[in-house]
Write a protein that holds these residues in place. Structure first.
Motif, PDB file in Angstrom:
ATOM      1  N   ASN A 162      54.510  81.529  15.406  1.00  0.00           N
ATOM      2  CA  ASN A 162      55.303  81.433  16.633  1.00  0.00           C
ATOM      3  C   ASN A 162      54.874  80.293  17.553  1.00  0.00           C
ATOM      4  N   THR A 163      53.577  80.050  17.647  1.00  0.00           N
ATOM      5  CA  THR A 163      53.093  78.952  18.499  1.00  0.00           C
ATOM      6  C   THR A 163      52.014  78.167  17.736  1.00  0.00           C
ATOM      7  N   PRO A 164      52.433  77.379  16.753  1.00  0.00           N
ATOM      8  CA  PRO A 164      51.463  76.667  15.914  1.00  0.00           C
ATOM      9  C   PRO A 164      50.601  75.682  16.686  1.00  0.00           C
ATOM     10  N   GLU A 165      51.111  75.178  17.822  1.00  0.00           N
ATOM     11  CA  GLU A 165      50.335  74.220  18.613  1.00  0.00           C
ATOM     12  C   GLU A 165      49.093  74.872  19.230  1.00  0.00           C
ATOM     13  N   ARG A 166      49.031  76.194  19.235  1.00  0.00           N
ATOM     14  CA  ARG A 166      47.877  76.930  19.772  1.00  0.00           C
ATOM     15  C   ARG A 166      47.024  77.528  18.650  1.00  0.00           C
ATOM     16  N   ALA A 167      47.032  76.874  17.505  1.00  0.00           N
ATOM     17  CA  ALA A 167      46.335  77.425  16.338  1.00  0.00           C
ATOM     18  C   ALA A 167      44.868  77.706  16.619  1.00  0.00           C
ATOM     19  N   MET A 168      44.194  76.799  17.332  1.00  0.00           N
ATOM     20  CA  MET A 168      42.778  77.004  17.606  1.00  0.00           C
ATOM     21  C   MET A 168      42.548  78.315  18.365  1.00  0.00           C
ATOM     22  N   TYR A 169      43.425  78.609  19.322  1.00  0.00           N
ATOM     23  CA  TYR A 169      43.258  79.814  20.130  1.00  0.00           C
ATOM     24  C   TYR A 169      43.590  81.070  19.329  1.00  0.00           C
ATOM     25  N   HIS A 170      44.537  80.956  18.412  1.00  0.00           N
ATOM     26  CA  HIS A 170      44.873  82.113  17.565  1.00  0.00           C
ATOM     27  C   HIS A 170      43.728  82.420  16.598  1.00  0.00           C
TER      28      HIS A 170
ATOM     29  N   PHE B  32      51.457  78.501   5.113  1.00  0.00           N
ATOM     30  CA  PHE B  32      51.815  77.319   5.905  1.00  0.00           C
ATOM     31  C   PHE B  32      51.514  76.001   5.202  1.00  0.00           C
ATOM     32  N   ASP B  33      52.252  74.983   5.613  1.00  0.00           N
ATOM     33  CA  ASP B  33      51.912  73.585   5.331  1.00  0.00           C
ATOM     34  C   ASP B  33      51.276  73.007   6.584  1.00  0.00           C
ATOM     35  N   ILE B  34      50.176  72.305   6.402  1.00  0.00           N
ATOM     36  CA  ILE B  34      49.451  71.704   7.516  1.00  0.00           C
ATOM     37  C   ILE B  34      49.520  70.187   7.356  1.00  0.00           C
ATOM     38  N   LYS B  35      50.123  69.523   8.322  1.00  0.00           N
ATOM     39  CA  LYS B  35      50.345  68.076   8.221  1.00  0.00           C
ATOM     40  C   LYS B  35      49.926  67.375   9.500  1.00  0.00           C
ATOM     41  N   PRO B  36      49.749  66.050   9.452  1.00  0.00           N
ATOM     42  CA  PRO B  36      49.388  65.308  10.658  1.00  0.00           C
ATOM     43  C   PRO B  36      50.473  65.406  11.727  1.00  0.00           C
ATOM     44  N   TYR B  37      50.074  65.257  12.958  1.00  0.00           N
ATOM     45  CA  TYR B  37      51.002  65.231  14.090  1.00  0.00           C
ATOM     46  C   TYR B  37      51.696  63.874  14.154  1.00  0.00           C
ATOM     47  N   VAL B  38      52.994  63.897  14.407  1.00  0.00           N
ATOM     48  CA  VAL B  38      53.770  62.672  14.576  1.00  0.00           C
ATOM     49  C   VAL B  38      54.302  62.651  16.008  1.00  0.00           C
ATOM     50  N   ASP B  39      53.994  61.583  16.763  1.00  0.00           N
ATOM     51  CA  ASP B  39      54.397  61.542  18.165  1.00  0.00           C
ATOM     52  C   ASP B  39      55.867  61.128  18.310  1.00  0.00           C
ATOM     53  N   ALA B  40      56.328  61.049  19.538  1.00  0.00           N
ATOM     54  CA  ALA B  40      57.753  60.775  19.819  1.00  0.00           C
ATOM     55  C   ALA B  40      58.187  59.407  19.314  1.00  0.00           C
ATOM     56  N   GLN B  41      57.245  58.489  19.155  1.00  0.00           N
ATOM     57  CA  GLN B  41      57.571  57.157  18.661  1.00  0.00           C
ATOM     58  C   GLN B  41      57.489  57.048  17.142  1.00  0.00           C
ATOM     59  N   GLY B  42      57.209  58.171  16.492  1.00  0.00           N
ATOM     60  CA  GLY B  42      57.130  58.171  15.036  1.00  0.00           C
ATOM     61  C   GLY B  42      55.776  57.779  14.486  1.00  0.00           C
TER      62      GLY B  42
ATOM     63  N   GLU C 265      36.514  68.343  17.916  1.00  0.00           N
ATOM     64  CA  GLU C 265      37.193  68.273  19.202  1.00  0.00           C
ATOM     65  C   GLU C 265      38.660  68.637  18.990  1.00  0.00           C
ATOM     66  N   GLU C 266      39.275  69.250  19.997  1.00  0.00           N
ATOM     67  CA  GLU C 266      40.650  69.725  19.853  1.00  0.00           C
ATOM     68  C   GLU C 266      41.568  68.581  19.412  1.00  0.00           C
ATOM     69  N   PHE C 267      42.416  68.861  18.444  1.00  0.00           N
ATOM     70  CA  PHE C 267      43.311  67.845  17.889  1.00  0.00           C
ATOM     71  C   PHE C 267      44.695  68.439  17.678  1.00  0.00           C
ATOM     72  N   LYS C 268      45.663  67.559  17.535  1.00  0.00           N
ATOM     73  CA  LYS C 268      47.031  67.998  17.274  1.00  0.00           C
ATOM     74  C   LYS C 268      47.331  67.905  15.785  1.00  0.00           C
ATOM     75  N   CYS C 269      48.130  68.857  15.296  1.00  0.00           N
ATOM     76  CA  CYS C 269      48.626  68.803  13.926  1.00  0.00           C
ATOM     77  C   CYS C 269      49.950  69.558  13.879  1.00  0.00           C
ATOM     78  N   THR C 270      50.624  69.496  12.742  1.00  0.00           N
ATOM     79  CA  THR C 270      51.911  70.176  12.567  1.00  0.00           C
ATOM     80  C   THR C 270      51.745  71.276  11.531  1.00  0.00           C
ATOM     81  N   ILE C 271      52.004  72.515  11.940  1.00  0.00           N
ATOM     82  CA  ILE C 271      51.880  73.660  11.029  1.00  0.00           C
ATOM     83  C   ILE C 271      53.248  74.332  10.925  1.00  0.00           C
ATOM     84  N   THR C 272      53.767  74.389   9.711  1.00  0.00           N
ATOM     85  CA  THR C 272      55.100  74.968   9.490  1.00  0.00           C
ATOM     86  C   THR C 272      55.052  75.943   8.326  1.00  0.00           C
ATOM     87  N   PRO C 273      55.924  76.964   8.325  1.00  0.00           N
ATOM     88  CA  PRO C 273      55.964  77.894   7.188  1.00  0.00           C
ATOM     89  C   PRO C 273      56.403  77.172   5.924  1.00  0.00           C
ATOM     90  N   ARG C 274      55.845  77.543   4.810  1.00  0.00           N
ATOM     91  CA  ARG C 274      56.145  76.871   3.546  1.00  0.00           C
ATOM     92  C   ARG C 274      57.553  77.185   3.048  1.00  0.00           C
TER      93      ARG C 274
END
Length: 540
Positions: free
Chosen positions: A159-167, A462-472, A491-500
């Motif tokens: 539901n909130t993959p951007e908060r994976a560290m906290y989950h 899940f698939d775990i992939k690098p974060y892509v910013d608004a500029q691609g 250190e806290e980092f961004k990534c993209t986590i989506t259901p497979r």
């Protein structure tokens, strides 16, 4: 006589000055180390950040056993698997003590924290009780707790993959609160959970400061007034808040135990032990409280490191998912029964512990109780002894290309974490993150199951992939940027986590919904019926 009286002050001054100038020198029979200067010894060389890198550099320069002179104290640094085995393991009766830690143990902990307690009868009593909670047979009984908290973690990440560290942190914290106190943490935003993590972060940061070292290495400084030692004031305030948190947890669990309403947990046994051993509620609060902080932080840090590794090493993730799909399929989540058929997942677990060790320099140094010799060098009584975990893990002779995440290092290693730590052949030990000797982390068996379930199920779902910013732009985390303190993580980092797949997403949702329906009270969010059996009433 008058002449003697006139020159006596001069003689005394010269003697005292000569004595003072010996402070900071390295005796000739100690292991080698970096050059010293009078008074400070090597204190001026101690880094304020990323100390593990400097300690590794010194290991390559001065050898697997070297010494640091820190003011009035000696620190021996063990940077090889052989030295750790021969000293911390084989001579654990001598190497299980602690040096005095004035700021960390006396001020921050009221001399109650097991982690920093000396090798005394009181420590052995505490350790024995902790072993009843965390031994291998007890660890197996906690799997139902792990399964439930793991299902919520997957649902929360969905539901909130951007908060994976906290989950991940909630997962390990809630498991630990259930095992220790009998209640679960429903959300990371729980004020008491946030106080725990924030407080331990403050504790670690405070104990890494120069002021902490100076008060340890030059005890005379302790006589200065508080307004000249702000770190001491902060330490007292931190202890007051921490003690209130731990005491509140303990007294509630104690009352629930006496009422027979507690969910089966360690506190039940601690209530009985308090009657026979006679320790007070403050000590009981810190026995249970320090278990809580240890179980909440270290496992979550390793899982967070695993997620970063999957971002940076997609080929490892792909291979792991192929194996999971072949063994498990897409109709159910992995369980502990699948462990023997998922050796590659175990390899990933062990490599995560090696590649990003949470106790990067062995957490708190050991201390030796009497003079000892190793390879012809003196290790003097009361010297601190560091288990230099990072340097051992990054030794290219032991692990070629050590900064590469490569699970194939453990292809033929079928040992449990506990068995590997106890292996008499030091070359066969998998990693050193859990410590050594009688100070080895007693939670190693619970952590192994939590890590296996966490890693296998995250990869299944899940698939775990690098974060892509608004500029691609693809933004990759830097694997060398670590948090500071006793326990570290990326250190806290961004990534993209989506259901497979949609099907796997639905299974994650269904599993959590079923777990809630069957196990969790809808109002209290606690266990309806405990899987370990009913509480044992102590009222009679």
């Amino acid at each position: 006589m008058a002449v003697i009286l006139n020159i006596l002050p001069v003689i005394v001054t010269v003697v005292l000055l000569a004595k003072l100038l010996t402070i900071g020198r390295r005796p000739k029979n100690l292991p080698p180390g970096p050059p010293t200067i009078p008074i400070l010894g090597n204190l001026h060389l101690m880094p304020t950040r990323d100390a593990h890198l400097q300690f590794e550099k010194w290991a390559r320069e001065y050898g697997p056993v070297y010494s640091l002179i820190l003011g009035t104290k000696v620190m021996i640094v063990l940077s090889s698997d052989k030295a750790v085995k021969e000293l911390l393991d084989k001579k654990s009766n001598m190497y299980s003590h602690r040096q005095e830690m004035y700021l960390g143990q006396t001020l921050c902990s009221g001399d109650l924290r097991i982690l920093m307690m000396g090798y005394t009868p009181r420590w052995r009593m505490c350790r024995k009780m902790v072993h009843t909670l965390l031994n291998i047979s007890a660890a197996k009984s906690y799997v139902p707790y792990q399964m439930l908290e793991n299902k919520q973690m997957l649902f929360d990440i969905l539901n909130t993959p951007e908060r994976a560290m906290y989950h991940v942190r909630r997962y390990t914290n809630s498991l630990t609160t259930t095992m220790v106190f009998g209640w679960r943490s429903e959300t990371y935003d729980d004020p008491k959970m946030m106080q725990l993590f924030d407080g331990f972060g403050e504790f670690a940061e405070l104990n890494q400061t120069g002021a902490a070292g100076l008060m340890d290495f030059f005890p005379i400084i302790r006589y200065l007034p508080d307004f000249l030692l702000p770190a001491r004031v902060k330490a007292k305030e931190l202890h007051k808040k921490e003690k209130a948190l731990y005491l509140g947890h303990w007294l509630k669990a104690k009352q629930d135990t006496l009422n027979g309403t507690i969910t089966r947990c360690f506190s039940e046994d601690l209530v009985e032990a308090q009657k026979t051993e006679g320790f007070d509620d403050d000590q009981a609060a810190y026995i249970s409280g320090t278990l809580l902080e240890a179980g909440s932080d270290t496992t979550s840090s390793t899982l967070y490191a695993f997620i970063q590794a999957m971002v940076l090493y997609p080929e490892v993730q792909k291979r792991a998912q192929e194996i999971i799909d072949r063994v498990i399929g897409d109709k159910r989540l992995p369980t502990m029964d699948d462990e023997q058929d998922l050796q590659y997942i175990r390899q990933i677990m062990k490599e995560a512990l090696r590649w990003m060790p949470t106790t990067i320099m062995g957490a708190v140094p050991h201390a030796v109780t009497k003079d000892d010799y190793y390879d012809g060098y003196l290790i003097p009584a009361n010297a601190g002894v560091v288990n230099n975990v990072w340097a051992i893990h990054m030794d290219p002779a032991r692990h070629p290309e050590p900064r590469k995440f490569n699970p194939d290092r453990y292809e033929n290693d079928f040992q449990s974490l506990g068995d590997a730590a106890a292996n008499p052949d030091y070359t066969k030990r998998d990693q050193f993150t859990f410590g050594a000797g009688r100070r080895i982390c007693p939670g190693i068996h619970v952590a192994e199951r939590s890590l296996f379930l966490g890693i296998s199920r995250i990869l299944w779902a899940f698939d775990i992939k690098p974060y892509v910013d608004a500029q691609g732009n693809t933004i990759l985390p830097d694997q060398e940027k670590l948090t500071q303190g006793f326990v570290c993580q990326p250190e806290e980092f961004k990534c993209t986590i989506t259901p497979r797949s949609e099907a796997r997403k639905q299974i994650v949702i269904n599993e959590w919904q079923q777990a809630q329906d069957e196990c969790i009270d809808p109002v209290t969010k606690q266990w309806k019926v405990n899987p370990l059996g009913p509480a044992r009433s102590r009222k009679a």
